[in-house]
Design an enzyme around this catalytic site. Structure first.
Site, PDB file in Angstrom:
ATOM      1  N   GLY A   1       0.787  -1.232   0.000  1.00 17.08           N
ATOM      2  CA  GLY A   1       0.000   0.000   0.000  1.00 17.08           C
ATOM      3  C   GLY A   1       0.820   1.283   0.000  1.00 17.08           C
TER       4      GLY A   1
ATOM      5  N   ASP B   1       3.977   3.119 -17.319  1.00 14.34           N
ATOM      6  CA  ASP B   1       4.251   1.924 -18.106  1.00 14.34           C
ATOM      7  C   ASP B   1       3.001   1.053 -18.097  1.00 14.34           C
ATOM      8  OD1 ASP B   1       6.900   2.605 -18.702  1.00 14.34           O
ATOM      9  OD2 ASP B   1       7.638   1.725 -16.823  1.00 14.34           O
TER      10      ASP B   1
ATOM     11  N   TYR C   1      -2.751   2.844 -11.236  1.00 15.21           N
ATOM     12  CA  TYR C   1      -3.151   4.249 -11.262  1.00 15.21           C
ATOM     13  C   TYR C   1      -4.659   4.414 -11.472  1.00 15.21           C
ATOM     14  CZ  TYR C   1       1.748   5.489 -11.109  1.00 15.21           C
ATOM     15  OH  TYR C   1       3.052   5.633 -10.716  1.00 15.21           O
TER      16      TYR C   1
END
Length: 167
Positions: free
Chosen positions: A114, A140, A147
Site C-alpha cells: 500500500g 508503463d 493508477y
C-alpha cells in the site's frame, strides 16, 4: 527605474513558489515514515531506482530535476538508527492549474503493502491544497491498473500526448 524592475526580476526571485515545508508522518506500526522534505540523498535515490531496474541517469541532471521540482515525497524505513529510502516520487507544476507526477518508485521489498497508494494520495492531497486540479503522469503498461484504482484515467478527453525527441 523601480517600475521596470518589476518586469525584469532576477531569476531566483521570479521562480515558482515550490512546496518547501517539511512534513514527516509515521506509517502504521512499521518503522516507515513519509516525508515532503526536498533534500534527497542522490546516491540513495540512485540505489532505489537501481532496485527496480531503471536506467541510470546523470546525477547532475537528477540533482537539477530535484531542485526544480514543485513537490517531492519520500518514504523511509528506519531500522536500528539507519534510514533507508524505500519510496519516492516528485512533481513538476505551474503552481496553479497543472501538475505532472514523475519518478514514482517503491523498493521491491516494500511493494504490495500500500505504499504506492499512500505516496500518490499524499501527492494528490498536497496538490489540492494549491487548488491544482489537473494532475497527469506517464505510466508503463504494467502499472496502468494501479493508477486507475486510485482515480487516474487514460486519455479521458481522447487527447493524445505528443513528444519530440532529438534525432
Amino acid at each position: 527605474m523601480t517600475f521596470w524592475k518589476f518586469f525584469f526580476k532576477d531569476k531566483k526571485s521570479s521562480q515558482l513558489n515550490k512546496i518547501d515545508h517539511i512534513s514527516i508522518q509515521r506509517i502504521g506500526k512499521e518503522n516507515l515514515y513519509l516525508s515532503t522534505c526536498k533534500q534527497v540523498n542522490l546516491e540513495e535515490l540512485e540505489q532505489l531506482c537501481d532496485s527496480v531496474g531503471w536506467v541510470r541517469r546523470p546525477l547532475r541532471k537528477v540533482k537539477f530535476a530535484l531542485e526544480n521540482s514543485f513537490l517531492i515525497v519520500s518514504i523511509f524505513n528506519i531500522k536500528e538508527n539507519n534510514k533507508r529510502l524505500v519510496g519516492f516520487a516528485r512533481v513538476t507544476s505551474d503552481g496553479s492549474f497543472n501538475a505532472t507526477v514523475w519518478d514514482v518508485v517503491i523498493h521491491p521489498d516494500f511493494q504490495g503493502k500500500g505504499l504506492g497508494k499512500l505516496l500518490m494520495n499524499e501527492i494528490i492531497q498536497e496538490l489540492r491544497k494549491y487548488d491544482i486540479s489537473t494532475i497527469t503522469l506517464f505510466a508503463d503498461p504494467e502499472v496502468v491498473k494501479f493508477y486507475k484504482q486510485i482515480g487516474f484515467m487514460v486519455d479521458p478527453d481522447e487527447v493524445k500526448g505528443m513528444f519530440w525527441y532529438p534525432t
